[in-house]
Design a protein around this motif. Structure first.
Motif, PDB file in Angstrom:
ATOM      1  N   CYS A   1      43.673 -73.015 -51.609  1.00 38.68           N
ATOM      2  CA  CYS A   1      44.544 -72.368 -52.603  1.00 38.68           C
ATOM      3  C   CYS A   1      44.067 -70.940 -52.872  1.00 38.68           C
ATOM      4  CB  CYS A   1      44.559 -73.168 -53.897  1.00 38.68           C
ATOM      5  SG  CYS A   1      45.188 -74.851 -53.730  1.00 38.68           S
ATOM      6  N   ALA A   2      42.749 -70.775 -53.035  1.00 43.06           N
ATOM      7  CA  ALA A   2      42.203 -69.437 -53.261  1.00 43.06           C
ATOM      8  C   ALA A   2      42.499 -68.527 -52.076  1.00 43.06           C
ATOM      9  CB  ALA A   2      40.696 -69.529 -53.506  1.00 43.06           C
ATOM     10  N   SER A   3      42.439 -69.070 -50.863  1.00 42.58           N
ATOM     11  CA  SER A   3      42.726 -68.256 -49.679  1.00 42.58           C
ATOM     12  C   SER A   3      44.186 -67.820 -49.658  1.00 42.58           C
ATOM     13  CB  SER A   3      42.382 -69.026 -48.399  1.00 42.58           C
ATOM     14  OG  SER A   3      43.247 -70.140 -48.228  1.00 42.58           O
ATOM     15  N   GLU A   4      45.069 -68.606 -50.292  1.00 43.92           N
ATOM     16  CA  GLU A   4      46.475 -68.225 -50.423  1.00 43.92           C
ATOM     17  C   GLU A   4      46.691 -67.263 -51.581  1.00 43.92           C
ATOM     18  OE1 GLU A   4      49.177 -71.521 -50.680  1.00 43.92           O
ATOM     19  OE2 GLU A   4      48.114 -72.672 -49.150  1.00 43.92           O
ATOM     20  N   GLY A   5      45.667 -67.113 -52.440  1.00 44.86           N
ATOM     21  CA  GLY A   5      45.779 -66.255 -53.605  1.00 44.86           C
ATOM     22  C   GLY A   5      46.556 -66.878 -54.746  1.00 44.86           C
ATOM     23  N   ARG A   6      46.658 -68.227 -54.771  1.00 44.39           N
ATOM     24  CA  ARG A   6      47.469 -68.916 -55.774  1.00 44.39           C
ATOM     25  C   ARG A   6      46.641 -70.003 -56.466  1.00 44.39           C
ATOM     26  NH1 ARG A   6      52.975 -68.306 -54.746  1.00 44.39           N
ATOM     27  NH2 ARG A   6      53.465 -70.320 -55.631  1.00 44.39           N
ATOM     28  N   PRO A   7      46.895 -70.251 -57.742  1.00 48.39           N
ATOM     29  CA  PRO A   7      46.171 -71.315 -58.449  1.00 48.39           C
ATOM     30  C   PRO A   7      46.387 -72.694 -57.825  1.00 48.39           C
ATOM     31  CG  PRO A   7      47.279 -69.872 -60.007  1.00 48.39           C
ATOM     32  CD  PRO A   7      47.778 -69.499 -58.642  1.00 48.39           C
ATOM     33  N   ILE A   8      47.615 -72.961 -57.382  1.00 50.97           N
ATOM     34  CA  ILE A   8      47.949 -74.229 -56.720  1.00 50.97           C
ATOM     35  C   ILE A   8      48.690 -73.871 -55.444  1.00 50.97           C
ATOM     36  CG2 ILE A   8      49.030 -76.495 -56.961  1.00 50.97           C
ATOM     37  CD1 ILE A   8      49.179 -76.001 -59.983  1.00 50.97           C
ATOM     38  N   GLY A   9      48.260 -74.411 -54.327  1.00 59.83           N
ATOM     39  CA  GLY A   9      48.890 -74.063 -53.062  1.00 59.83           C
ATOM     40  C   GLY A   9      49.117 -75.273 -52.184  1.00 59.83           C
ATOM     41  N   GLY A  10      49.691 -75.037 -51.018  1.00 59.87           N
ATOM     42  CA  GLY A  10      49.851 -76.078 -50.019  1.00 59.87           C
ATOM     43  C   GLY A  10      50.680 -77.257 -50.503  1.00 59.87           C
ATOM     44  N   GLU A  11      50.269 -78.456 -50.101  1.00 57.68           N
ATOM     45  CA  GLU A  11      50.990 -79.675 -50.463  1.00 57.68           C
ATOM     46  C   GLU A  11      50.968 -79.916 -51.966  1.00 57.68           C
ATOM     47  OE1 GLU A  11      49.966 -83.151 -48.249  1.00 57.68           O
ATOM     48  OE2 GLU A  11      49.619 -82.039 -46.404  1.00 57.68           O
ATOM     49  N   ALA A  12      49.883 -79.512 -52.620  1.00 60.71           N
ATOM     50  CA  ALA A  12      49.798 -79.701 -54.078  1.00 60.71           C
ATOM     51  C   ALA A  12      50.880 -78.894 -54.787  1.00 60.71           C
ATOM     52  CB  ALA A  12      48.409 -79.310 -54.574  1.00 60.71           C
ATOM     53  N   TRP A  13      51.152 -77.677 -54.307  1.00 58.24           N
ATOM     54  CA  TRP A  13      52.213 -76.874 -54.914  1.00 58.24           C
ATOM     55  C   TRP A  13      53.579 -77.471 -54.620  1.00 58.24           C
ATOM     56  CZ3 TRP A  13      53.444 -74.119 -58.722  1.00 58.24           C
ATOM     57  CH2 TRP A  13      54.600 -73.313 -58.731  1.00 58.24           C
ATOM     58  N   ALA A  14      53.783 -77.960 -53.418  1.00 60.80           N
ATOM     59  CA  ALA A  14      55.060 -78.602 -53.091  1.00 60.80           C
ATOM     60  C   ALA A  14      55.325 -79.774 -54.027  1.00 60.80           C
ATOM     61  CB  ALA A  14      55.060 -79.054 -51.637  1.00 60.80           C
ATOM     62  N   LEU A  15      54.285 -80.560 -54.324  1.00 65.99           N
ATOM     63  CA  LEU A  15      54.434 -81.678 -55.250  1.00 65.99           C
ATOM     64  C   LEU A  15      54.699 -81.173 -56.666  1.00 65.99           C
ATOM     65  CD1 LEU A  15      54.343 -84.645 -55.998  1.00 65.99           C
ATOM     66  CD2 LEU A  15      51.834 -84.504 -56.069  1.00 65.99           C
ATOM     67  N   THR A  16      54.025 -80.095 -57.067  1.00 62.74           N
ATOM     68  CA  THR A  16      54.245 -79.508 -58.393  1.00 62.74           C
ATOM     69  C   THR A  16      55.690 -79.069 -58.553  1.00 62.74           C
ATOM     70  OG1 THR A  16      51.951 -78.715 -58.431  1.00 62.74           O
ATOM     71  CG2 THR A  16      53.473 -77.733 -60.004  1.00 62.74           C
ATOM     72  N   VAL A  17      56.241 -78.451 -57.519  1.00 60.90           N
ATOM     73  CA  VAL A  17      57.636 -77.998 -57.555  1.00 60.90           C
ATOM     74  C   VAL A  17      58.575 -79.188 -57.748  1.00 60.90           C
ATOM     75  CG1 VAL A  17      59.489 -76.980 -56.166  1.00 60.90           C
ATOM     76  CG2 VAL A  17      57.229 -75.898 -56.232  1.00 60.90           C
ATOM     77  N   ARG A  18      58.302 -80.295 -57.069  1.00 62.18           N
ATOM     78  CA  ARG A  18      59.148 -81.486 -57.213  1.00 62.18           C
ATOM     79  C   ARG A  18      59.026 -82.072 -58.626  1.00 62.18           C
ATOM     80  NH1 ARG A  18      57.069 -82.525 -51.977  1.00 62.18           N
ATOM     81  NH2 ARG A  18      55.692 -84.197 -52.717  1.00 62.18           N
ATOM     82  N   MET A  19      57.825 -82.040 -59.181  1.00 61.99           N
ATOM     83  CA  MET A  19      57.632 -82.545 -60.545  1.00 61.99           C
ATOM     84  C   MET A  19      58.424 -81.708 -61.544  1.00 61.99           C
ATOM     85  SD  MET A  19      53.518 -83.248 -60.351  1.00 61.99           S
ATOM     86  CE  MET A  19      53.333 -83.538 -62.126  1.00 61.99           C
ATOM     87  N   LEU A  20      58.368 -80.381 -61.403  1.00 60.69           N
ATOM     88  CA  LEU A  20      59.102 -79.503 -62.307  1.00 60.69           C
ATOM     89  C   LEU A  20      60.611 -79.678 -62.136  1.00 60.69           C
ATOM     90  CD1 LEU A  20      56.996 -76.210 -61.965  1.00 60.69           C
ATOM     91  CD2 LEU A  20      57.017 -77.790 -63.897  1.00 60.69           C
ATOM     92  N   ALA A  21      61.046 -79.784 -60.878  1.00 63.89           N
ATOM     93  CA  ALA A  21      62.478 -79.921 -60.611  1.00 63.89           C
ATOM     94  C   ALA A  21      63.043 -81.183 -61.242  1.00 63.89           C
ATOM     95  CB  ALA A  21      62.725 -79.923 -59.102  1.00 63.89           C
TER      96      ALA A  21
END
Length: 240
Positions: A109-129
């Motif tokens: 995630c840090a290498s992406e420059g984001r607090p949450i990245g990769g599959e974890a972010w995809a799951l976060t997006v689904r939770m918010l949606a």
């Protein structure tokens, strides 16, 4: 040795602080680090060896979200700062419907420059949606900007992170707070996640709920039901 085994071994040594393949002088990696004695003012030959300069302003003195974000982007006196580490920087709008305060970023995630990245972010997006919130409507920040082995924070670092995050929250002015993981629960609620979750708390007058981090949910999909109940609890809470 396979490539995977070699990568794992190299990753371990990087976490332990071995950052060069060879050096002019031997170093006792397994012993306690010696204190470096104070020296006189550095000369011209020492210019490149100086540590990065600390910020001239404390985070709490910054009066705008833009200034605070610049501080996170540039300062060298942040918790867990390392000159060689990538920074996981916040993103999202001010006055957001919801602010996510994430546990320390994973290395990827840090290498992406984001607090949450990769599959974890995809799951976060689904939770918010599932609650009707688009990802661009959420403000996302990490308790600290840098990856740390085992995601561990000492008491002083946790206190500093809590102070900075409370100020960060006051500048974002979200309607609700969702704390993701153990460290945000301890820092902002003062309780371990096991005790903090399942209830609505108040942080700076805002409704706040602590729940499991999406990384944990990917490892234990059966726990998604707990996180979903926590999210519904937060979204059902009235906001002023």
């Amino acid at each position: 040795m396979t490539k995977a085994e070699a990568a794992s071994l190299l990753g371990w040594w990087l976490d332990a602080g071995v950052d060069v393949p060879a050096a002019d002088q031997p170093r006792q990696w397994f012993g306690r680090a010696a204190l470096i004695p104070a020296t006189s003012e550095p000369g011209p030959a020492d210019e490149d060896q100086r540590a990065p300069q600390a910020s001239t302003h404390s985070a709490a003195s910054l009066e705008s979200l833009e200034a605070f974000q610049d501080h996170l982007r540039q300062a060298s006196d942040l918790p867990l700062f390392s000159a060689t580490s990538a920074r996981a920087l916040p993103h999202g709008p001010a006055d957001a419907e919801i602010m996510l305060v994430s546990d320390l970023p994973a290395r990827e995630c840090a290498s992406e420059g984001r607090p949450i990245g990769g599959e974890a972010w995809a799951l976060t997006v689904r939770m918010l949606a599932a609650t009707g919130i688009k990802p661009e409507q959420a403000y996302v920040a990490s308790l600290a900007c840098f990856f740390a082995p085992a995601s561990q924070l000492g008491p002083r670092e946790l206190e500093r992170c809590a102070e900075d995050m409370r100020h960060h929250i006051s500048l974002v002015k979200p309607k609700r707070l969702l704390l993701l993981g153990e460290s945000p629960a301890r820092a902002l609620i003062g309780q371990p996640l096991l005790h903090a979750r399942g209830r609505v708390h108040r942080i700076a007058g805002l409704p706040a709920v602590a729940t499991l981090h999406p990384r944990q949910l990917l490892q234990r999909p059966s726990d998604k039901a707990y996180a979903w109940r926590d999210l519904l609890l937060l979204m059902d809470e009235e906001v002023s």
